[in-house]
Design an enzyme around this catalytic site. Structure first.
Site, PDB file in Angstrom:
ATOM      1  N   ASP A  55      23.730  41.638  39.868  1.00  0.00           N
ATOM      2  CA  ASP A  55      24.286  42.045  38.578  1.00  0.00           C
ATOM      3  C   ASP A  55      24.581  40.827  37.718  1.00  0.00           C
ATOM      4  OD1 ASP A  55      25.756  44.277  36.921  1.00  0.00           O
ATOM      5  OD2 ASP A  55      27.141  42.584  37.010  1.00  0.00           O
ATOM      6  N   TYR A  59      26.975  36.338  29.820  1.00  0.00           N
ATOM      7  CA  TYR A  59      27.463  35.350  30.776  1.00  0.00           C
ATOM      8  C   TYR A  59      26.852  33.984  30.473  1.00  0.00           C
ATOM      9  CZ  TYR A  59      28.923  39.402  33.629  1.00  0.00           C
ATOM     10  OH  TYR A  59      29.481  40.571  34.086  1.00  0.00           O
ATOM     11  N   ALA A 101      40.503  40.951  43.064  1.00  0.00           N
ATOM     12  CA  ALA A 101      41.521  40.632  42.045  1.00  0.00           C
ATOM     13  C   ALA A 101      41.471  39.152  41.680  1.00  0.00           C
ATOM     14  CB  ALA A 101      42.915  41.028  42.514  1.00  0.00           C
ATOM     15  N   GLY A 117      31.215  37.423  43.799  1.00  0.00           N
ATOM     16  CA  GLY A 117      30.642  36.187  43.298  1.00  0.00           C
ATOM     17  C   GLY A 117      30.829  35.130  44.370  1.00  0.00           C
TER      18      GLY A 117
END
Length: 333
Positions: free
Chosen positions: A49, A54, A209, A284
């Protein structure tokens, strides 16, 4: 690696998706980014994705280069449109027909592919008629430049309206990409029930988070060197969690993770994937070795007793307000 259907479609995706927000073209060098992508592939991740916004289109190019030589049919490549790109002129953002049709061509060129598996509206655009947006998406699907359509951070009402128009146009709106984690549960009250009715899955971002659920941020102590909280761009997204009450509650998760034989990141990812409306959690990485730890959460089942203990540990600091779904009031500039 486990795989799940995306919405009510026949498309299967890995339940861990590799995303490159903040990392490719920004936090890590291209060689490291490529190594992370290859590590993801080695561990069974097939879903990637990105978004044109970005690093102002650079992240798409880095991902495209990293995937060169891979069998295209074995990958699911997702990107998004809406954010301001290029010189950020008056038509360089939003969900107008002009911006969407021009943006898909740029994304395909940078990614080095003829099509994307999923093309997503990165946010809702209140300044463009929804009919205009969905018709542009329908044309892209019919041109073969995207196989399916998704959205990101849309409210329940926006999902219903978009899905109805997509159905009239004969295209498949099958996903939403919201923020979701143990600490951020704003989609549970309205978005998830609406999505279940419509046959839409969630592909969630920030399941850790912004790294807080790894347990590396400790109450009363400075952020670890090299962490997202010390990065100029990353610190904007993690700051809401750097509260001593939240950080103390997160440390209460450590014995729970140890009891079930998981690392803190694995516990956070397994918790997200325990929601049946979640198709995949986006991770990530700034180092390839982070991938191996994260993907171990794939296919993990948490017993109800464990889920209850998690709620007891952090329930008092969880954000649940559905009005906090990200809702832009104007196009980005």
């Amino acid at each position: 690696m486990a795989y799940r259907y995306l919405g009510n479609s026949g498309l299967k995706i890995s339940d861990i998706t590799y995303g490159n927000w903040l990392t490719h073209g920004g936090q890590v060098e291209n060689e490291v980014a490529t190594a992370c992508v290859h590590a993801a592939l080695d561990h069974g991740i097939t879903t990637f994705d990105t978004a044109d916004v970005y690093a102002n289109t650079v992240a798409e190019q880095v991902l495209g280069n990293a995937l060169k030589g891979q069998r295209r049919e074995s990958l699911e490549i997702f990107t998004k449109v809406w954010g301001a790109t290029g010189p950020k002129g008056p038509n360089d953002s939003g969900l107008s027909r002009k911006h969407i049709l021009e943006s898909i061509n740029g994304s395909l060129r940078r990614l080095g592919t003829d099509y994307v598996d999923l093309y997503q509206a990165h946010r809702y655009d209140p300044e463009t008629p929804l009919e205009e947006t969905m018709l542009a998406f329908a044309d892209i699907v019919r041109q073969g430049k995207a196989l399916y359509i998704g959205v990101s951070e849309w409210t329940a009402d926006q999902l219903r309206a978009g899905h109805a128009l997509a159905s009239e146009l004969g295209i498949h709106l099958i996903s939403n990409q919201p923020q979701y984690s143990m600490l951020w549960r704003v989609i549970e009250e309205e978005v998830v029930p609406a999505s279940e009715d419509l046959g839409i899955s969630q592909i969630v971002w920030s399941p850790l988070a912004q790294g807080v659920l790894t347990g590396k941020y400790l109450p009363g102590q400075p952020a670890p060197e090299g962490s997202r909280a010390t990065d100029a761009e990353g610190s904007k997204s993690v700051s809401r969690y750097l509260d001593d009450e939240i950080l103390t509650a997160v440390q209460n998760l450590r014995p729970i993770a140890e009891q079930v034989g998981l690392s803190m990141p694995q516990l956070a990812l397994a918790w997200v994937l325990s929601n049946p409306n979640i198709a995949s959690a986006i991770i990530g990485a700034s180092r390839p070795e982070q991938i191996a730890d994260n993907v171990a959460a794939s296919g993990t089942t948490l017993e109800q007793e464990v889920l209850d203990r998690i709620d007891e540990a952090i329930g008092h600091v969880v954000e649940r307000d559905p009005s906090k779904t990200d809702r832009p009031t104007q196009r980005p500039s």
